[in-house]
Design an enzyme around this catalytic site. Structure first.
Site, mmCIF file in Angstrom:
data_model
loop_
_atom_site.group_PDB
_atom_site.id
_atom_site.type_symbol
_atom_site.label_atom_id
_atom_site.label_comp_id
_atom_site.label_asym_id
_atom_site.label_seq_id
_atom_site.Cartn_x
_atom_site.Cartn_y
_atom_site.Cartn_z
ATOM 1 N N CYS A 158 33.748 35.731 51.562
ATOM 2 C CA CYS A 158 34.934 36.574 51.397
ATOM 3 C C CYS A 158 34.568 38.044 51.545
ATOM 4 C CB CYS A 158 35.576 36.320 50.039
ATOM 5 S SG CYS A 158 37.058 37.322 49.736
ATOM 6 N N LEU B 6 39.864 49.276 47.280
ATOM 7 C CA LEU B 6 40.344 47.902 47.192
ATOM 8 C C LEU B 6 40.528 47.572 45.718
ATOM 9 C CD1 LEU B 6 38.099 46.118 49.860
ATOM 10 C CD2 LEU B 6 40.282 47.309 50.142
ATOM 11 N N VAL B 7 41.774 47.354 45.327
ATOM 12 C CA VAL B 7 42.111 47.204 43.907
ATOM 13 C C VAL B 7 42.772 45.850 43.678
ATOM 14 C CG1 VAL B 7 43.387 48.189 41.966
ATOM 15 C CG2 VAL B 7 42.359 49.698 43.684
ATOM 16 N N VAL C 250 40.430 45.410 35.396
ATOM 17 C CA VAL C 250 39.944 46.629 34.764
ATOM 18 C C VAL C 250 38.908 47.340 35.631
ATOM 19 C CG1 VAL C 250 38.169 45.388 33.433
ATOM 20 C CG2 VAL C 250 39.025 47.601 32.619
ATOM 21 N N CYS D 64 37.640 32.620 44.070
ATOM 22 C CA CYS D 64 38.794 33.512 44.142
ATOM 23 C C CYS D 64 40.041 32.859 44.705
ATOM 24 C CB CYS D 64 38.444 34.763 44.945
ATOM 25 S SG CYS D 64 37.692 34.442 46.547
ATOM 26 N N GLY E 271 35.345 47.627 43.200
ATOM 27 C CA GLY E 271 34.944 47.479 41.807
ATOM 28 C C GLY E 271 33.752 46.570 41.614
ATOM 29 N N GLY F 237 43.906 44.864 40.433
ATOM 30 C CA GLY F 237 44.705 44.856 39.222
ATOM 31 C C GLY F 237 43.873 44.644 37.976
ATOM 32 N N SER G 3 38.402 47.515 39.050
ATOM 33 C CA SER G 3 38.927 48.277 40.182
ATOM 34 C C SER G 3 39.902 49.359 39.730
ATOM 35 C CB SER G 3 39.590 47.344 41.198
ATOM 36 O OG SER G 3 40.607 46.569 40.617
#
EC number: 2.8.1.13
Length: 361
Positions: free
Chosen positions: A98, A6-7, A11, A193, A121, A9, A13
């Site tokens: 979440c 799960l990325v 640094v 978030c 991350g 964008g 992840s």
């Protein structure tokens, strides 16, 4: 072993993908779109920039990449929970929800089930004890995020990987710089978030409106100001009260009468308590009482947090017929019903789980 990463964008992840590929994995990369995009024009966090950076990472390492839309589910499960919790005069924790309901809930149900492991991350680690996986704290005490993960369950923690959990944030940045990752200089995200750049009070006003009420000094009963609705204020709040002669702190809220009770001074007794009550407690791996590790007849020494902070507090946990009671060794500020009390072992390494605070005194 098939791994989903799960990325976002950012640094952290991005370095997750880098480390996984260094270890011989070829993770499938997923970006979860969740944010504020509805008919009235509220916009997500900078999703397009996030997706662009994640796309660059995927191309660089030759990993498959997919953007998955969980916006509807996020509204139904997390945003609605946040609004309703605030409406009830309680303090929500949308980031915990979440993780539990979206990242490791809906995603798992629709995509994650196809993979052996899911990598994120988060600054956290896991330990294997007696054949079972436990959530454990990260190497970096300042960045540790186990408190945000303390509502997940055993099935979820058993499948998670935290490739940067054994690194300091400075080490993560150094790896990103050395690898020339496009997110290496990117700032960390802040705040809730789903709000992005939207002001929290503007968001709450949009759904709950305004309702003028009195601000009363706790010790004297004197009306010293007006507020626009109890839902804009949280226990322990200091800023944004619009009062002179302070500092003033919110110490209580009378929901039925829409009254905010405040006290003056840096650390008045009214702000502090030593007892936390929880009707229920959610163990992550297994119920320590049922497993026989803890005796419900005795007090269990633990450490705990009631907010996101590097510091842990020592206390004694009791299990009774009507719930759980935690007696802190020291007075703690701003015990807010609705928030979660996260319980750790005495060495603040293993995270056992969390319970919603129903009362503090």
């Amino acid at each position: 072993m098939d791994v989903a990463a799960l990325v976002s964008g950012g640094v952290d992840s991005s370095v997750v993908v880098h480390r996984l590929c260094e270890e011989g994995y070829k993770p499938a990369i997923f970006y979860i779109r969740i944010g504020m995009e509805d008919k009235d024009g509220y916009i997500d966090c900078p999703a397009e920039e996030d997706i662009e950076l994640t796309t660059l990472i995927a191309r660089r390492y030759g990993c498959p990449f997919e953007v998955v839309d969980l916006h509807k589910e996020y509204w139904e499960r997390v945003v609605s929970y946040t609004v309703e919790t605030v409406r009830r005069g309680l303090t929500p924790n949308p980031d915990m929800m979440c993780n539990k309901l979206i990242k490791f809930g809906c995603f798992e149900e629709r995509w994650g089930y196809q993979f052996d492991r899911i990598a994120t991350g988060h600054y956290a680690t896991t330990d294997l004890l007696n054949g079972k996986t436990y959530l454990s704290t990260a190497k970096d005490p300042v960045k540790d995020q186990t408190d945000f993960l303390a509502q997940i369950n055993f099935a979820q923690i058993s499948k998670l990987m935290f490739p940067i959990g054994h690194l300091l944030k400075s080490e993560v940045r150094a790896i990103a710089n050395a690898a020339g990752l496009p997110s290496a200089k990117r700032k960390d995200s802040q705040g809730i978030c789903f709000l992005g750049k939207i002001d929290y009070n503007d968001f709450i006003e949009r759904y709950l409106g305004k309702k003028e009420g009195r601000i009363i000094e706790l010790e004297t009963g004197k009306v010293i100001g007006r507020h626009q609705g109890y839902w804009f204020h949280t226990i322990g709040q200091r800023k944004g009260l619009g009062l002179s002669g302070g500092p003033w702190f919110v110490v209580k809220k009378d929901i039925k009468r829409n009254i905010i009770l405040v006290s003056r001074g840096y650390d008045p007794d009214a702000q502090y308590g030593k007892t936390i009550e929880m009707e229920t407690f959610d163990f992550i791996t297994e119920d320590a009482y049922e497993a026989g590790y803890w005796n419900r007849e005795d007090a269990t020494p633990v450490t705990f947090k009631i907010r996101h902070t590097p510091e842990f507090t020592r206390g004694l946990l009791y299990k009774g017929e009507k719930g759980y009671r935690l007696e802190s060794e020291e007075r703690i500020q701003g015990i807010a019903p609705g928030q979660y009390c996260v319980i750790y072992d005495e060495d603040h390494h293993l995270c056992y789980g969390s319970g919603m605070i129903t009362k503090g005194r």
